[in-house]
Design an enzyme around this catalytic site. Structure first.
Site, PDB file in Angstrom:
ATOM      1  N   LYS A 265     -27.611  23.133 -23.910  1.00  0.00           N
ATOM      2  CA  LYS A 265     -27.203  23.732 -22.633  1.00  0.00           C
ATOM      3  C   LYS A 265     -28.053  23.168 -21.504  1.00  0.00           C
ATOM      4  CE  LYS A 265     -27.203  28.144 -20.125  1.00  0.00           C
ATOM      5  NZ  LYS A 265     -27.561  29.582 -20.188  1.00  0.00           N
ATOM      6  N   ASP A 270     -29.042  28.173 -12.260  1.00  0.00           N
ATOM      7  CA  ASP A 270     -28.071  29.223 -12.549  1.00  0.00           C
ATOM      8  C   ASP A 270     -28.227  30.379 -11.578  1.00  0.00           C
ATOM      9  OD1 ASP A 270     -26.169  30.843 -13.655  1.00  0.00           O
ATOM     10  OD2 ASP A 270     -27.404  31.495 -15.335  1.00  0.00           O
ATOM     11  N   LYS A 277     -26.712  36.638  -9.697  1.00  0.00           N
ATOM     12  CA  LYS A 277     -27.898  37.314 -10.220  1.00  0.00           C
ATOM     13  C   LYS A 277     -28.674  37.999  -9.090  1.00  0.00           C
ATOM     14  CE  LYS A 277     -28.742  33.872 -13.876  1.00  0.00           C
ATOM     15  NZ  LYS A 277     -28.703  34.757 -15.051  1.00  0.00           N
ATOM     16  N   ASP A 288     -32.849  26.857 -17.000  1.00  0.00           N
ATOM     17  CA  ASP A 288     -31.651  27.075 -17.802  1.00  0.00           C
ATOM     18  C   ASP A 288     -31.082  25.774 -18.388  1.00  0.00           C
ATOM     19  OD1 ASP A 288     -30.160  29.091 -18.895  1.00  0.00           O
ATOM     20  OD2 ASP A 288     -28.701  29.197 -17.271  1.00  0.00           O
ATOM     21  N   ASP A 347     -21.566  34.675 -14.902  1.00  0.00           N
ATOM     22  CA  ASP A 347     -22.955  34.476 -15.308  1.00  0.00           C
ATOM     23  C   ASP A 347     -23.083  34.275 -16.813  1.00  0.00           C
ATOM     24  OD1 ASP A 347     -25.687  34.164 -14.888  1.00  0.00           O
ATOM     25  OD2 ASP A 347     -26.113  36.306 -15.046  1.00  0.00           O
ATOM     26  N   GLU A 349     -22.052  31.677 -18.310  1.00  0.00           N
ATOM     27  CA  GLU A 349     -21.535  30.309 -18.144  1.00  0.00           C
ATOM     28  C   GLU A 349     -22.037  29.337 -19.206  1.00  0.00           C
ATOM     29  OE1 GLU A 349     -25.491  29.647 -17.435  1.00  0.00           O
ATOM     30  OE2 GLU A 349     -24.326  31.320 -16.654  1.00  0.00           O
ATOM     31  N   ARG A 351     -22.268  29.543 -22.421  1.00  0.00           N
ATOM     32  CA  ARG A 351     -21.388  29.434 -23.589  1.00  0.00           C
ATOM     33  C   ARG A 351     -20.139  28.616 -23.278  1.00  0.00           C
ATOM     34  NH1 ARG A 351     -21.184  35.796 -23.973  1.00  0.00           N
ATOM     35  NH2 ARG A 351     -23.273  35.331 -23.183  1.00  0.00           N
TER      36      ARG A 351
END
Length: 504
Positions: A265, A270, A277, A288, A347, A349, A351
Site C-alpha cells: 500500500k 491520506d 479525517k 500511509d 477513508d 481507500e 484496500r
C-alpha cells in the site's frame, strides 16, 4: 530522498587492548542483586573495579540504559559505554536482545565517529545480530533541514567476537549491512514530506534505486491505469492533482525455482478523501505509504543478497485527497479484473488500491502472495503499536509469523472469521468497501481476500500484514528503533524469502 549514510562494519577478535575507538560498548545484564558486566575483555581486577563503579552509579542493566564512564588503562578507547541488555542470564541472551542493545547504544552514541562493540558475541549468529542492531541504530533523518544534524550517526563500527576467524562471518556482516541499509532507506521514504514524495516522485525513486541492480522496473501511469481498468487506484487517486501510479519491480535470478509476489500500500498522503479525517494528527498520514516502501526495500535487499528466488513487487501508489473529482461515498467503482465495489467510506481507500495490486499479482500465478499495508486503525486497537497482524491462508500466515519471530520482529497470527464476510455485501455492487466495525482489521482482510486469484481452481496462498502501528513510532525511541518511521517488516520479508529460497 534516500539519503542514509554508509556504515562500515568490521570484526576483530576479543583481544581488543590495542584497538582505538571513540567509545567501547560493553554489556550489562539486570540481575536480582544489581547489574552484572558480561563478556568483559578486561582483567579480573579491572572488571571488578568497573562492576563496583556501576553499582555506585545505580546502574540497573535495564534495556536501553546507557551508562558512561572514563576509559581504563586496558583499552585505547576514549570512553566506556555500558548498555543494558535486560533481564537475562548471559547464557540465555537472545539474538534480538543483542540486536536491540547494539542498536540502542549506537543510537545514543550519535556523534561518535567510531565505536568498538564488546558485547557477548561468541557465535556468527550473535555477531550478526550485533551488526544488524548497529546498522539499524545508526540513523538520522535531516533531509529537510537547512543544516545537517549536530550529532551525525555512527559511520564505523568494529565488533569484537570469538567468531572473528569463522568463514561464515563475512556473509553475516554483509547481510547485516544490507538489512540495515534497507531498513534505513525505508525510514527515509516514510519520513519524507508528502509534498516531496508523491506517486510520480516515488515511482522515479524506485527507478533510480534499481540502477546497477538486477531489477526491472515498470511504471504504469494514471492514463494507462484508467485505460486498463484499475478502478481502485484511479478511484482513490482522482481527487488529487498528482495522479496514481502502479509500479512493478521484478527480480528474476536464473536459478530461481519459486516465485513470491509482494503487494504494498502506497498512499503517499491520506486525508481520508471526502470522508475526511480529523485535523489532529493528520500530518502523520504521510506514513500511509509504508507498505510500499517496505516491499520496495525488501526486494532491493533480496537482489543485493542474490537470493535464488523470483520476487515481483507491486507498489500501489496514490494520494487520497478531497478534490473536485474525488470518489464520493455511494459511488460504485469497477476494480481491475471486473469486480464492482460500492464505496461507503472514502477513508477505507487502502484496500481499494491493494485490491488492484492483488489482482495484478495473481495474474502471474506466483507460488505465494504477501501484501503489506498500514491498513486499519483497528490493528492498533487489537495488537498495539509494535505488533503486526498477519491474516490469510493459515499455512502461509503462520510461516510469515515464524519468519518475523526469527527476524526479531513482533507479529501475531489473526483469523478472518467467516461471519465477517457477509458484512461487506453491498445492496448495489459486488462488494462494499467497509463492513463490520468490530474486528475491523479482519474485515479489511476479508475484503482483500476477495481479490486473490486462483491457479487451476486452487486459491493462491496469500498472507496480509497490517502494520498500521509498527510502521511509525510516535513515542520515544527504543532499541534500534528511532522516532517516526521504523522500517518495520523489511527483515521479516527478507527472512521469509531466504527460507523460501532454501525450500523451507
Amino acid at each position: 530522498m534516500i539519503n542514509s549514510s554508509d556504515l562500515k562494519l568490521t570484526a576483530v577478535s576479543t583481544d581488543i587492548k590495542r584497538i582505538g575507538a571513540g567509545a567501547l560498548v560493553l554489556g550489562v545484564v539486570k540481575g536480582a542483586d544489581g547489574p552484572t558486566l558480561v563478556a568483559s575483555p578486561f582483567s579480573p581486577k579491572a572488571t571488578a573495579s568497573l562492576q563496583a563503579s556501576l553499582n555506585l552509579l545505580n546502574a540497573s542493566g535495564a534495556a536501553d540504559e546507557l551508562t558512561r564512564l572514563p576509559a581504563t588503562g586496558e583499552t585505547k578507547a576514549e570512553l566506556l559505554a555500558f548498555i543494558g541488555l535486560g533481564s537475562f542470564e548471559e547464557s540465555t541472551l537472545t539474538e534480538e536482545a543483542l540486536r536491540r542493545a547494539a542498536g540502542s547504544a549506537t543510537r545514543q552514541l550519535a556523534g561518535t565517529s567510531s565505536v568498538l562493540f564488546a558485547l557477548p558475541a561468541a557465535t556468527v549468529a550473535q555477531a550478526g545480530a550485533v551488526a544488524e542492531g548497529i546498522a539499524m541504530g545508526a540513523y538520522d533523518f535531516s533531509n529537510h533541514r537547512s543544516t545537517p544534524a549536530k550529532k551525525l550517526p555512527l559511520s564505523e563500527a568494529v565488533i569484537a567476537t570469538a567468531a572473528s576467524a569463522d568463514k561464515g562471518l563475512p556473509a553475516a556482516l554483509k547481510r547485516a549491512a544490507v538489512i540495515g541499509r534497507a531498513v534505513r532507506a525505508t525510514r527515509d521514504l516514510v519520513n519524507t514530506a508528502p509534498n516531496v514524495l508523491f506517486p510520480e516522485s516515488f515511482a522515479q525513486e524506485v527507478k533510480d534505486t534499481a540502477k546497477g541492480l538486477a531489477l526491472k522496473v515498470t511504471v504504469i501511469d494514471d492514463k494507462k491505469l484508467e485505460k486498463d481498468g484499475y478502478g481502485g487506484l484511479t478511484g482513490v487517486g482522482r481527487g488529487s492533482d498528482r495522479g496514481p501510479r502502479l509500479v512493478k519491480v521484478e527480480y528474476s535470478p536464473a536459478k530461481a525455482t519459486k516465485h513470491l509476489a509482494l503487494v504494498g500500500k502506497g498512499i503517499t498522503f491520506d486525508t481520508g478523501g471526502i470522508s475526511i479525517k480529523p485535523a489532529a494528527g493528520m500530518h502523520a498520514m504521510k506514513n500511509d505509504m509504508a507498505g510500499a516502501a517496505t516491499i520496495h526495500q525488501a526486494i532491493v535487499a533480496i537482489a543485493e543478497l542474490g537470493l535464488p528466488v523470483k520476487i515481483t513487487a507491486w507498489l500501489c501508489l496514490a494520494e487520497n485527497m478531497p478534490g473536485g473529482g474525488s470518489t464520493r461515498p455511494g459511488d460504485v467503482i469497477t476494480m481491475f479484473g471486473g469486480k464492482t465495489v460500492e464505496v461507503l467510506n472514502t477513508d477505507a481507500e487502502g484496500r481499494l488500491v491493494m485490491a488492484d495490486g492483488l489482482v495484478a499479482a495473481s495474474a502471474e500465478k506466483p507460488d505465494a502472495i504477501i501484501d503489506v499495508a498500514t491498513l486499519t486503525g483497528a490493528q492498533v486497537v487489537a495488537l498495539g503499536v509494535r505488533t503486526a497482524g498477519v491474516m490469510g491462508d493459515e499455512a502461509l500466515r503462520d510461516s510469515v509469523v515464524a519468519a518475523a519471530d526469527r527476524a526479531g520482529e513482533a507479529a501475531w497470527a489473526m483469523p478472518i472469521p467467516e461471519e465477517l464476510r457477509p458484512s461487506i455485501d453491498s445492496q448495489v455492487a459486488d462488494l462494499a468497501n467497509i463492513g463490520e466495525r468490530m474486528g475491523g482489521m479482519m474485515t479489511a482482510a476479508a475484503f482483500l481476500n476477495e481479490f486473490v486469484g486462483e491457479v487451476d481452481g486452487v486459491k493462491i496462498p496469500w498472507a496480509h500484514m497490517d502494520i498500521a502501528g509498527p510502521a511509525f513510532n510516535e513515542a520515544a525511541p527504543f532499541g534500534y528503533t528511532h522516532k517516526n518511521a521504523t522500517g518495520s517488516s523489511v527483515r521479516t520479508l527478507v527472512t521469509f524469502a531466504e527460507e523460501m529460497a532454501a525450500g523451507k
